[in-house]
Design a protein around this motif. Structure first.
Motif, mmCIF file in Angstrom:
data_model
loop_
_atom_site.group_PDB
_atom_site.id
_atom_site.type_symbol
_atom_site.label_atom_id
_atom_site.label_comp_id
_atom_site.label_asym_id
_atom_site.label_seq_id
_atom_site.Cartn_x
_atom_site.Cartn_y
_atom_site.Cartn_z
ATOM 1 N N SER A 41 31.690 13.024 36.739
ATOM 2 C CA SER A 41 30.992 14.317 36.790
ATOM 3 C C SER A 41 31.145 15.051 35.448
ATOM 4 O O SER A 41 30.953 16.256 35.359
ATOM 5 C CB SER A 41 31.530 15.183 37.944
ATOM 6 O OG SER A 41 32.908 15.463 37.783
ATOM 7 N N ARG A 87 33.917 18.884 44.581
ATOM 8 C CA ARG A 87 32.634 18.694 45.278
ATOM 9 C C ARG A 87 31.965 17.390 44.846
ATOM 10 O O ARG A 87 31.378 16.675 45.660
ATOM 11 C CB ARG A 87 31.698 19.877 44.993
ATOM 12 C CG ARG A 87 32.135 21.150 45.691
ATOM 13 C CD ARG A 87 31.284 22.327 45.246
ATOM 14 N NE ARG A 87 31.749 23.562 45.856
ATOM 15 C CZ ARG A 87 31.375 23.989 47.059
ATOM 16 N NH1 ARG A 87 30.530 23.287 47.772
ATOM 17 N NH2 ARG A 87 31.843 25.120 47.545
ATOM 18 N N ALA A 88 32.056 17.076 43.538
ATOM 19 C CA ALA A 88 31.451 15.837 43.026
ATOM 20 C C ALA A 88 32.129 14.613 43.644
ATOM 21 O O ALA A 88 31.470 13.628 43.991
ATOM 22 C CB ALA A 88 31.551 15.794 41.505
ATOM 23 N N GLU A 103 30.845 13.997 47.178
ATOM 24 C CA GLU A 103 29.517 13.377 47.205
ATOM 25 C C GLU A 103 29.550 11.910 46.782
ATOM 26 O O GLU A 103 28.822 11.079 47.313
ATOM 27 C CB GLU A 103 28.558 14.149 46.294
ATOM 28 C CG GLU A 103 28.164 15.505 46.843
ATOM 29 C CD GLU A 103 27.400 16.361 45.838
ATOM 30 O OE1 GLU A 103 26.889 15.798 44.849
ATOM 31 O OE2 GLU A 103 27.331 17.583 46.037
#
Length: 370
Positions: free
Chosen positions: A35, A52-53, A56
């Motif tokens: 990221s 968050r990355a 995902e």
């Protein structure tokens, strides 16, 4: 199984979601989702965005690694994960995923140390580590000299940075020179066209009374920034390539000199260099030169294995399985400041840590899902 364990490793200590699969000391898959581009506009890693990355990227990256290795998750002998050190929220995503897979597949779980993993990854390229191994680990978050008589159970800190890590200094100087983030690769590239002797930047903690194996890059960083500022204030053009080369030389000079000294003092004839900054071409060249002169054999993994990756975690996990080290409990928690003296987090086979563990998870839930 015990001599050639098949292990999946998960690494999420910073901004790279790394998933590696190894069989013994053979690398079968090394999948990475980074990221870094998302963080570039902030000039550094933003923990919330990194977490968050990872969320995902986790499942797709694991599936990609399994596909590349040509195996099913059921074939695995164990799941290894970075339990620390690193960014708390980021680590928790990896630890939670590893626990879920270990539980669902009924496989042993191994919470391992990020720094010990950086040392162990060299087994995938140059075969079993000599014992003891002297390791110089240099990255954005760490600059450490470590002696590892047994990578799974006995890692001893010889020296460490007392302020900025080497990689952090590269990023900060790149920012002052408006070169973007991350700073390491671009400074390395520009330095090749510059003169490393053009500017005499200071070598931190290099005096006879200074700690023999500790590092300090804060004074160097300030000296370089002030030098650039003085040029700009005088309306002169900053010789970016010479600054990059002279700054880089100051960093790698100190790192290699102290590492070779530690090898000599401890009677160790091997030096392993790992971590993201180990991808730096000048660090590799100077280390090679000084090690040859001192009769020390240098081991440096290829650049792709120096930066954070899942392969290194899998490599250490496989070593844990091969040496019958105890697995971690399913109540394993992430520890953002896990000391390097703990290469792995063995199970307590009790629930003494439940209270702390829940507390950590509650805090993280707030961070991840505001």
């Amino acid at each position: 199984m015990a001599d050639e364990p098949l292990v999946l490793g998960i690494e999420t200590s910073c901004d790279e979601t790394g998933v590696g699969i190894v069989r013994g000391t053979t690398l079968l898959a090394d999948a990475v989702a980074s990221s870094v581009d998302t963080h570039a506009r902030f000039g550094g890693v933003v923990p919330e965005i990194a977490s968050r990355a990872h969320l995902e990227a986790m499942v797709p990256t694991i599936e990609r690694a399994l596909k590349t290795a040509g195996i099913s998750a059921r074939d695995l002998d164990g799941i290894a994960v970075t339990a620390g050190p690193g960014l708390a929220g980021a680590l928790l995503v990896g630890v939670s995923a590893a626990k879920a897979y270990a539980y669902a597949l009924n496989k042993p779980l191994y919470g391992v140390n990020h720094l010990a993993s950086h040392i162990c990854v060299d087994q995938l390229e140059h075969g079993p580590l000599p014992e003891p191994t002297m390791a110089l680990l240099v990255s954005g978050g760490h600059s450490s000299l470590l002696l590892a008589p047994d990578i799974t159970a006995d890692v001893r800190p010889m020296g460490a940075t007392i302020d900025d890590a080497a990689g952090e200094a590269f990023d900060k100087i790149a920012r002052v020179l408006d070169l973007g983030f991350p700073g390491g690769p671009v400074i390395d590239r520009l330095a090749k066209e510059g003169d490393p002797t053009a500017i005499a930047f200071p070598r931190g903690l290099s005096g006879s009374r200074d700690p023999a194996y500790d590092f300090s890059f804060s004074g160097l960083k300030t000296a370089v920034a002030r030098w650039i500022e003085a040029k700009r204030n005088a309306g002169e053009e900053v010789p970016v390539r010479d600054v990059a080369a002279s700054f880089q030389e100051a960093v790698v000079d100190v790192l290699t000199r102290k590492a070779v000294r530690a090898c000599k003092d401890e009677g160790v004839d091997h030096l392993m260099i790992g971590g993201g900054v180990a991808a730096n071409s000048r660090l590799r060249a100077l280390a090679q030169e000084r090690c040859e002169k001192a009769g020390i054999r240098l081991r440096v993994p290829r650049p792709g294995l120096c930066t954070d990756n899942g392969a290194m975690v899998a490599a250490l996990g496989a070593e844990m399985v091969a040496r019958n080290r105890p697995a971690s409990d399913l109540d394993l928690s992430a520890d953002s400041s896990l000391p390097v003296t703990d290469p792995h987090v063995p199970g307590t086979h009790g629930h003494a840590h439940d209270h702390d563990h829940d507390h950590v998870h509650e805090i993280s839930k707030e961070n991840l899902y505001p």
